[in-house]
Design a protein around this motif. Structure first.
Motif, short mmCIF file in Angstrom:
data_model
loop_
_atom_site.label_atom_id
_atom_site.label_comp_id
_atom_site.label_asym_id
_atom_site.label_seq_id
_atom_site.Cartn_x
_atom_site.Cartn_y
_atom_site.Cartn_z
N TYR A 618 -5.06 -119.65 -45.83
CA TYR A 618 -5.56 -118.80 -46.92
C TYR A 618 -5.00 -119.28 -48.26
O TYR A 618 -5.73 -119.40 -49.26
CB TYR A 618 -5.18 -117.34 -46.67
CG TYR A 618 -5.69 -116.39 -47.73
CD1 TYR A 618 -7.00 -115.92 -47.71
CD2 TYR A 618 -4.85 -115.98 -48.78
CE1 TYR A 618 -7.47 -115.06 -48.68
CE2 TYR A 618 -5.32 -115.12 -49.76
CZ TYR A 618 -6.64 -114.67 -49.71
OH TYR A 618 -7.10 -113.82 -50.70
N ASN A 619 -3.70 -119.55 -48.31
CA ASN A 619 -3.07 -120.01 -49.55
C ASN A 619 -3.65 -121.36 -49.98
O ASN A 619 -3.88 -121.61 -51.17
CB ASN A 619 -1.56 -120.12 -49.37
CG ASN A 619 -0.91 -118.76 -49.18
OD1 ASN A 619 -1.43 -117.73 -49.62
ND2 ASN A 619 0.23 -118.72 -48.51
N TRP A 621 -6.65 -122.48 -49.24
CA TRP A 621 -8.03 -122.24 -49.70
C TRP A 621 -8.05 -121.61 -51.09
O TRP A 621 -8.87 -121.99 -51.94
CB TRP A 621 -8.73 -121.33 -48.70
CG TRP A 621 -10.07 -120.84 -49.17
CD1 TRP A 621 -11.23 -121.55 -49.22
CD2 TRP A 621 -10.37 -119.54 -49.69
NE1 TRP A 621 -12.24 -120.77 -49.73
CE2 TRP A 621 -11.74 -119.53 -50.03
CE3 TRP A 621 -9.62 -118.39 -49.90
CZ2 TRP A 621 -12.37 -118.41 -50.57
CZ3 TRP A 621 -10.24 -117.27 -50.43
CH2 TRP A 621 -11.60 -117.28 -50.77
N GLN A 622 -7.14 -120.69 -51.35
CA GLN A 622 -7.08 -120.02 -52.66
C GLN A 622 -6.84 -121.02 -53.78
O GLN A 622 -7.44 -120.91 -54.86
CB GLN A 622 -5.97 -118.97 -52.67
CG GLN A 622 -6.34 -117.64 -52.02
CD GLN A 622 -7.13 -116.75 -52.96
OE1 GLN A 622 -8.03 -117.19 -53.67
NE2 GLN A 622 -6.81 -115.47 -52.96
N ARG A 623 -5.99 -122.01 -53.52
CA ARG A 623 -5.68 -123.00 -54.57
C ARG A 623 -6.87 -123.91 -54.85
O ARG A 623 -7.08 -124.34 -55.98
CB ARG A 623 -4.47 -123.84 -54.16
CG ARG A 623 -3.16 -123.06 -54.10
CD ARG A 623 -1.96 -124.00 -54.05
NE ARG A 623 -2.01 -124.90 -52.91
CZ ARG A 623 -1.52 -124.61 -51.71
NH1 ARG A 623 -0.95 -123.42 -51.50
NH2 ARG A 623 -1.60 -125.48 -50.72
N HIS A 624 -7.62 -124.24 -53.79
CA HIS A 624 -8.84 -125.07 -53.94
C HIS A 624 -8.57 -126.39 -54.66
O HIS A 624 -9.41 -126.87 -55.44
CB HIS A 624 -9.92 -124.28 -54.68
CG HIS A 624 -11.17 -124.07 -53.86
ND1 HIS A 624 -12.18 -124.99 -53.78
CD2 HIS A 624 -11.57 -123.03 -53.09
CE1 HIS A 624 -13.15 -124.53 -53.01
NE2 HIS A 624 -12.80 -123.34 -52.56
N ALA A 638 -13.40 -121.05 -45.56
CA ALA A 638 -13.88 -119.70 -45.89
C ALA A 638 -14.48 -119.01 -44.67
O ALA A 638 -14.24 -117.82 -44.44
CB ALA A 638 -14.91 -119.78 -47.03
N GLU A 648 -11.30 -108.55 -45.42
CA GLU A 648 -11.44 -109.32 -46.66
C GLU A 648 -12.66 -110.24 -46.61
O GLU A 648 -12.86 -111.05 -47.52
CB GLU A 648 -10.18 -110.16 -46.90
CG GLU A 648 -8.88 -109.37 -46.96
CD GLU A 648 -7.68 -110.30 -46.99
OE1 GLU A 648 -7.60 -111.12 -47.93
OE2 GLU A 648 -6.84 -110.21 -46.07
N SER A 651 -15.15 -110.45 -49.64
CA SER A 651 -14.49 -110.99 -50.82
C SER A 651 -14.31 -112.51 -50.70
O SER A 651 -14.57 -113.26 -51.65
CB SER A 651 -13.13 -110.32 -51.01
OG SER A 651 -12.41 -110.95 -52.04
N ILE A 652 -13.88 -112.96 -49.52
CA ILE A 652 -13.67 -114.40 -49.30
C ILE A 652 -14.98 -115.17 -49.43
O ILE A 652 -15.06 -116.19 -50.12
CB ILE A 652 -13.03 -114.63 -47.91
CG1 ILE A 652 -11.59 -114.10 -47.89
CG2 ILE A 652 -13.06 -116.11 -47.54
CD1 ILE A 652 -10.98 -114.04 -46.51
N GLN A 655 -16.30 -115.22 -53.05
CA GLN A 655 -15.52 -116.13 -53.90
C GLN A 655 -15.89 -117.58 -53.64
O GLN A 655 -16.05 -118.38 -54.57
CB GLN A 655 -14.03 -115.92 -53.65
CG GLN A 655 -13.12 -116.75 -54.55
CD GLN A 655 -11.65 -116.42 -54.34
OE1 GLN A 655 -11.30 -115.31 -53.92
NE2 GLN A 655 -10.79 -117.38 -54.63
N GLU A 656 -16.04 -117.95 -52.36
CA GLU A 656 -16.39 -119.34 -52.03
C GLU A 656 -17.79 -119.68 -52.52
O GLU A 656 -18.03 -120.77 -53.05
CB GLU A 656 -16.30 -119.56 -50.52
CG GLU A 656 -16.65 -120.96 -50.06
CD GLU A 656 -15.73 -122.03 -50.62
OE1 GLU A 656 -16.19 -123.17 -50.81
OE2 GLU A 656 -14.55 -121.72 -50.90
#
Length: 712
Positions: A618-619, A621-624, A638, A648, A651-652, A655-656
């Motif tokens: 998750y971390n 993926w969040q940074r991308h 995702a 979630e 939301s995930i 966002q993707e």
């Protein structure tokens, strides 16, 4: 009484209908037979008017010319609608239509050349449309759904095509200066961009859509590789490419792969269009795809399948040509051998392996048997059946004649007709290395093949022996007993390789000290196969994990991670599985090579279940921003995160989706992400819907979504 009469009536009607169907089939069969005897020198001059809307019908005009030695009734096949007058030998005639045929009676035909002109409206059976492109597929007798013709495989024809297109559309059609089967004829038109490129005397003309090419700078490289493959095929087969220009169709539509196009290389696989900085493996995959599609211009077009069931044989020969091309063009031969192991060889020996994978392995051993005469056989096959139909057995017959005494027919019977894998047992006994082969069934089948066995002695002294299994048991004299035996050391062997228990236990210990990438990979496969059969215990995971901390080869890393994940999934206790998953994830901290990191993350993104691993993903993926990952990698992350964190999920996925750069990616994401639903009932409904999608551009998306549903 009334019921009895009704039953008798229904029975009689049923018999009448059956007889009518039999008569109908007889009529159709008779026309095929009649035309085979009296029709020759067929040519089609075709004009098509392509509508801009998928809802409108394709219309056209056809002028069909052919010779007959006598005046006789003859019939054209057509399953659409005629829209104008019938012109037979320059005179307007009234003709009869019957059961998908247009009957031209004897009184209107002539001895010698006959000429028929008709206007028509096509049915949609052979047309594949989207909003911005259209292509045809005329296999399985579907040419007659598009235009009037003699729709049978033994009446080849020359074809001239005129396409009237909507504004802004571009087109390609099959070209041939030789008569060809209607199964090979097709055309494609749409809102394409085009680019031409001259290389080695050939003009390469490409049609493509911008959204299909991740980086437009790749296009010259793709065209260059296509031209290089053309040149190689000409040199190896001795049969020149027969046209001045070669079309290259770049379209990520999996159904377009089945188009038969003399003069057109079809590049429809997504792997041709790599993203960002493609890995060595991705570049090799692209080269193999281009080489295979180029080879199909020879094995598939110049020689066409005799029957529908003969397609596999020509595909096999095209694939063999592709592997030889890529191997010759690759700078490092060992690199190619490793890539062959990770694709064809490994898949051929898996439960889900296809005959195409097994066939690629088989062709290497057939070359071992026939030697240089195999190239001669391929050349003779092309010359004998040039623009004619042929089968795999026709090819094997030529090989057998060239190398009498080599038991080619026995080789073919085993490799082609026998299912399953042999078990190959290696041991030391009374001064001999003994290698024995046992078939998977009670049949006396025997897979002739060659591979290497590595013998390890004191002080790491070693010896490599080439084993040629010309018989089920091979005995090789040794001077002394080895401490370790590594079967199938070069990975070329086909089967389950087993050892005495004492030798088996030493296999995992050899992984870390085996420096050669190819040999290390082959050892991985052998050790894992013995784990699956229970001869190596799960503690093998530790040796694998330690070996991968410093691994430099991404292909070895990818396979090792797959093996470690399987061992983790085999754990009965959840905590134990989670611990092993974390050990795999910890390799990211030990191994910093980008391609190795990519292999680890891609595997975990499809299978991880451990909460601490999901948090790490998750971390990430969040940074991308991880350089090891591309757009589809983040999409995959995702999907996994949405499945593992249902609260979630929306939301995930939202966002993707916002980060995707074009409509094509968003359409794919919207389709596949439905498999991430937390509602079990919705997932069941979706699975039923997805299973029915067998064709079209959504097919690979449906397969992907089904895999997500399976791997929850």
């Amino acid at each position: 009484m009334k019921k009895t009469c009704l039953l008798i009536l229904l029975l009689c009607l049923s018999m009448v209908m059956v007889q009518a169907q039999k008569r109908k089939r007889a009529v159709q069969t008779n026309w095929v037979a009649v035309r085979s005897q009296i029709v020759s020198n067929v040519s089609y001059d075709l004009t098509f008017y392509i509508p801009s809307s998928p809802d409108e019908k394709l219309t056209g005009m056809a002028v069909i010319s052919f010779n007959m030695p006598i005046k006789a009734d003859v019939a054209l096949d057509f399953q659409g609608q005629f829209t104008g007058s019938f012109i037979v030998n320059d005179k307007k005639r009234k003709l009869r239509q019957e059961d998908g045929h247009l009957i031209i009676p004897q009184k209107y035909t002539a001895v010698g050349v006959n000429r028929i002109a008709v206007s028509f409206e096509s049915s949609n059976a052979a047309l594949h449309r989207s909003n911005d492109y259209l292509y045809t597929r005329f296999s399985d007798g579907k040419a007659s759904t598009c235009f009037p013709c003699f729709d049978q495989s033994d009446l080849n024809a020359t074809i001239i095509t005129h396409l009237n297109l909507p504004e802004g559309w571009k087109a390609m059609s099959s070209v041939s200066n030789k008569p060809m089967s209607l199964q090979l004829y097709s055309f494609i038109a749409g809102r394409f961009e085009e680019q031409s490129f001259q290389h080695s005397g050939h003009v390469m003309h490409a049609l493509f859509r911008q959204q299909d090419i991740a980086d437009a700078k790749q296009l010259p490289k793709i065209l260059e590789e296509s031209a290089r493959s053309l040149r190689w095929m000409e040199g190896y087969t001795g049969v020149p490419y027969p046209f001045d220009e070669c079309g290259v169709l770049l379209l990520t539509d999996p159904e377009a792969e089945a188009i038969g196009n003399p003069g057109i290389i079809r590049l429809t696989d997504r792997h041709v269009f790599t993203e960002g900085n493609p890995s060595r493996e991705e570049k090799a995959k692209r080269s193999e795809l281009i080489a295979r599609e180029t080879a199909r211009l020879w094995f598939g077009n110049m020689v066409s399948p005799r029957e529908k069931g003969d397609v596999w044989g020509l595909d096999l020969l095209a694939g063999f040509m592709a592997h030889k091309m890529v191997r010759q063009h690759q700078r490092e031969k060992e690199e190619y051998e490793l890539e062959f192991l990770t694709t064809c060889q490994e898949r051929a020996m898996s439960a889900n392996g296809s005959f195409a994978d097994k066939g690629a392995v088989m062709m290497r051993f057939l070359e071992d048997v026939a030697g240089e005469e195999l190239q001669t056989a391929l050349q003779k096959f092309l010359l004998k059946y040039y623009y004619k139909p042929a089968s795999w057995n026709d090819f094997i017959s030529i090989v057998n004649d060239l190398v009498p005494g080599k038991s080619v027919q026995q080789f073919n019977d085993t490799w082609v007709k026998q299912a399953g894998l042999p078990t190959i047992f290696t041991t030391y006994q009374d001064g001999y290395l003994i290698v024995s082969q046992t078939p998977p069934t009670g049949t006396p089948a025997f897979w002739r093949q060659q591979f290497e066995v590595r013998l390890i002695y004191d002080f790491e002294k070693s010896r490599t022996i080439r084993v040629d299994m010309t018989q089920p048991i091979v005995r090789i004299k040794l001077n002394s007993q080895p401490n370790s035996i590594i079967p199938n050391y070069n990975g070329r062997g086909y089967g389950h390789f087993t050892l005495d228990n004492a030798y088996t236990k030493s296999l995992p210990l050899r992984i870390m000290v085996t420096r050669d990438d190819l040999n290390r990979y082959a050892l991985l496969l052998t050790a894992f196969d013995n784990y699956l059969t229970g001869r190596i215990p799960p503690i093998y995971f530790g040796e694998l994990q330690r070996s991968m901390m410093k691994e430099k080869n991404a292909l070895v890393m990818r396979t090792a991670v797959d093996h470690m994940m399987k061992i983790a999934q085999d754990r009965q206790d959840q905590e134990g599985r989670w611990t092993l998953e974390q050990c795999i994830m910890d390799l990211l901290g030990e191994n910093r090579r980008i391609e190795c990191r990519q292999a680890i993350i891609r595997r975990m993104a499809t299978s991880a279940t451990a909460p601490q691993v999901i948090e790490q993903l998750y971390n990430l993926w969040q940074r991308h921003d991880d350089r090891a990952l591309e757009t589809h990698d983040f999409m995959e992350l995702a999907y996994r995160l949405a499945i593992m964190r249902p609260l979630e999920s929306q939301s995930i996925l939202s966002q993707e989706r916002q980060l995707l750069s074009n409509n094509e990616l968003r359409e794919e994401f919207d389709f596949v992400s439905r498999a991430c639903s937390a509602d079990a009932q919705e997932r069941r409904k979706l699975a039923n819907t997805l299973a029915s999608i067998q064709t079209g551009r959504q097919k690979p998306w449906a397969e992907h979504a089904l895999q997500l549903l399976k791997n929850r």
